[in-house]
Scaffold this motif. Sequence first.
Motif, PDB file in Angstrom:
ATOM      1  N   GLY A  22       1.147  -0.785 -23.217  1.00 43.10           N
ATOM      2  CA  GLY A  22       2.026  -2.018 -23.650  1.00 43.10           C
ATOM      3  C   GLY A  22       3.189  -0.943 -23.054  1.00 43.10           C
ATOM      4  N   ASN A  23       3.491   0.075 -22.714  1.00 42.97           N
ATOM      5  CA  ASN A  23       4.395   0.910 -21.554  1.00 42.97           C
ATOM      6  C   ASN A  23       4.684   0.446 -20.352  1.00 42.97           C
ATOM      7  OD1 ASN A  23       6.489   2.428 -21.144  1.00 42.97           O
ATOM      8  ND2 ASN A  23       5.946   3.526 -22.461  1.00 42.97           N
ATOM      9  N   TYR A  24       5.734  -1.049 -19.981  1.00 51.73           N
ATOM     10  CA  TYR A  24       5.754  -1.292 -18.782  1.00 51.73           C
ATOM     11  C   TYR A  24       6.529  -0.451 -18.213  1.00 51.73           C
ATOM     12  CZ  TYR A  24       7.949  -4.421 -15.407  1.00 51.73           C
ATOM     13  OH  TYR A  24       7.734  -4.887 -13.902  1.00 51.73           O
ATOM     14  N   PRO A  25       7.387  -0.086 -17.798  1.00 52.37           N
ATOM     15  CA  PRO A  25       7.468   1.686 -16.846  1.00 52.37           C
ATOM     16  C   PRO A  25       6.627   2.557 -16.569  1.00 52.37           C
ATOM     17  CG  PRO A  25       9.610   1.131 -18.635  1.00 52.37           C
ATOM     18  CD  PRO A  25       8.511   0.438 -19.095  1.00 52.37           C
ATOM     19  N   LEU A  26       6.167   3.001 -17.919  1.00 55.18           N
ATOM     20  CA  LEU A  26       4.376   4.494 -17.508  1.00 55.18           C
ATOM     21  C   LEU A  26       4.101   3.577 -16.110  1.00 55.18           C
ATOM     22  CD1 LEU A  26       3.680   6.925 -18.044  1.00 55.18           C
ATOM     23  CD2 LEU A  26       2.637   6.109 -19.864  1.00 55.18           C
ATOM     24  N   PHE A  27       3.413   2.068 -17.041  1.00 53.91           N
ATOM     25  CA  PHE A  27       3.041   0.971 -16.094  1.00 53.91           C
ATOM     26  C   PHE A  27       2.496   1.195 -14.664  1.00 53.91           C
ATOM     27  CE2 PHE A  27       0.995  -2.501 -14.725  1.00 53.91           C
ATOM     28  CZ  PHE A  27      -0.757  -2.487 -14.567  1.00 53.91           C
ATOM     29  N   CYS A  28       4.105   0.802 -14.483  1.00 50.11           N
ATOM     30  CA  CYS A  28       4.453   0.574 -13.333  1.00 50.11           C
ATOM     31  C   CYS A  28       4.474   2.237 -12.151  1.00 50.11           C
ATOM     32  CB  CYS A  28       6.305  -0.483 -13.075  1.00 50.11           C
ATOM     33  SG  CYS A  28       5.793  -1.699 -13.780  1.00 50.11           S
ATOM     34  N   ALA A  29       4.452   3.029 -12.988  1.00 46.62           N
ATOM     35  CA  ALA A  29       4.800   3.940 -12.348  1.00 46.62           C
ATOM     36  C   ALA A  29       3.504   4.545 -12.003  1.00 46.62           C
ATOM     37  CB  ALA A  29       5.203   5.660 -13.209  1.00 46.62           C
ATOM     38  N   ILE A  30       2.563   4.850 -13.047  1.00 47.13           N
ATOM     39  CA  ILE A  30       1.234   4.804 -12.445  1.00 47.13           C
ATOM     40  C   ILE A  30       0.870   4.173 -11.648  1.00 47.13           C
ATOM     41  CG2 ILE A  30      -1.239   4.908 -13.995  1.00 47.13           C
ATOM     42  CD1 ILE A  30      -0.021   5.866 -16.239  1.00 47.13           C
ATOM     43  N   VAL A  31       0.603   2.650 -11.919  1.00 45.60           N
ATOM     44  CA  VAL A  31       0.380   1.984 -10.142  1.00 45.60           C
ATOM     45  C   VAL A  31       1.040   2.514  -9.273  1.00 45.60           C
ATOM     46  CG1 VAL A  31       0.197  -0.285  -9.785  1.00 45.60           C
ATOM     47  CG2 VAL A  31      -0.380  -0.045 -11.959  1.00 45.60           C
ATOM     48  N   ALA A  32       2.365   2.449  -8.962  1.00 44.24           N
ATOM     49  CA  ALA A  32       2.835   3.384  -8.005  1.00 44.24           C
ATOM     50  C   ALA A  32       2.422   4.330  -7.955  1.00 44.24           C
ATOM     51  CB  ALA A  32       4.032   3.309  -8.217  1.00 44.24           C
ATOM     52  N   PHE A  33       2.146   5.120  -7.963  1.00 44.40           N
ATOM     53  CA  PHE A  33       1.644   6.266  -7.923  1.00 44.40           C
ATOM     54  C   PHE A  33       0.332   6.431  -7.014  1.00 44.40           C
ATOM     55  CE2 PHE A  33      -1.567   9.936  -8.503  1.00 44.40           C
ATOM     56  CZ  PHE A  33      -0.764  11.151  -7.600  1.00 44.40           C
ATOM     57  N   THR A  34      -0.959   5.510  -7.560  1.00 47.20           N
ATOM     58  CA  THR A  34      -2.294   5.112  -8.030  1.00 47.20           C
ATOM     59  C   THR A  34      -1.971   4.621  -6.127  1.00 47.20           C
ATOM     60  OG1 THR A  34      -2.641   5.422  -9.555  1.00 47.20           O
ATOM     61  CG2 THR A  34      -4.153   4.213  -7.869  1.00 47.20           C
TER      62      THR A  34
END
Length: 110
Positions: free
Chosen positions: A17-29
Amino acid sequence: MDDAAGTTTSSSSSTFGNYPLFCAIVAFTIAQLIKFFTAWYKERIWDPKQLIGSGGMPSSHSATVTALATAVGFREGFGGPLFATALVLAIIVMYDATGVRLQAGRQAEV
């Protein structure tokens, strides 16, 4: 979590549920996948090291901190101290990554 009015608010304490963390992981991927397919396109070989290795373009470090700062800004507001902290962190990481790439290029010339 319940607030003072008794309404339920969403908690960003869980990883999913952590939107910033999710976005960071998606960008890295995405950045790593772009490197992987770019290496295949240029050299016609599959190089799995591109999926986890550092270096090259696009910069997964820069993509990660940019996505993090942007997500924090959208989630918490662009005028708050949390966004300012994320922005300064992003600038430092990108500045450092630029310096490392510059020095690596100079070393390669030597």
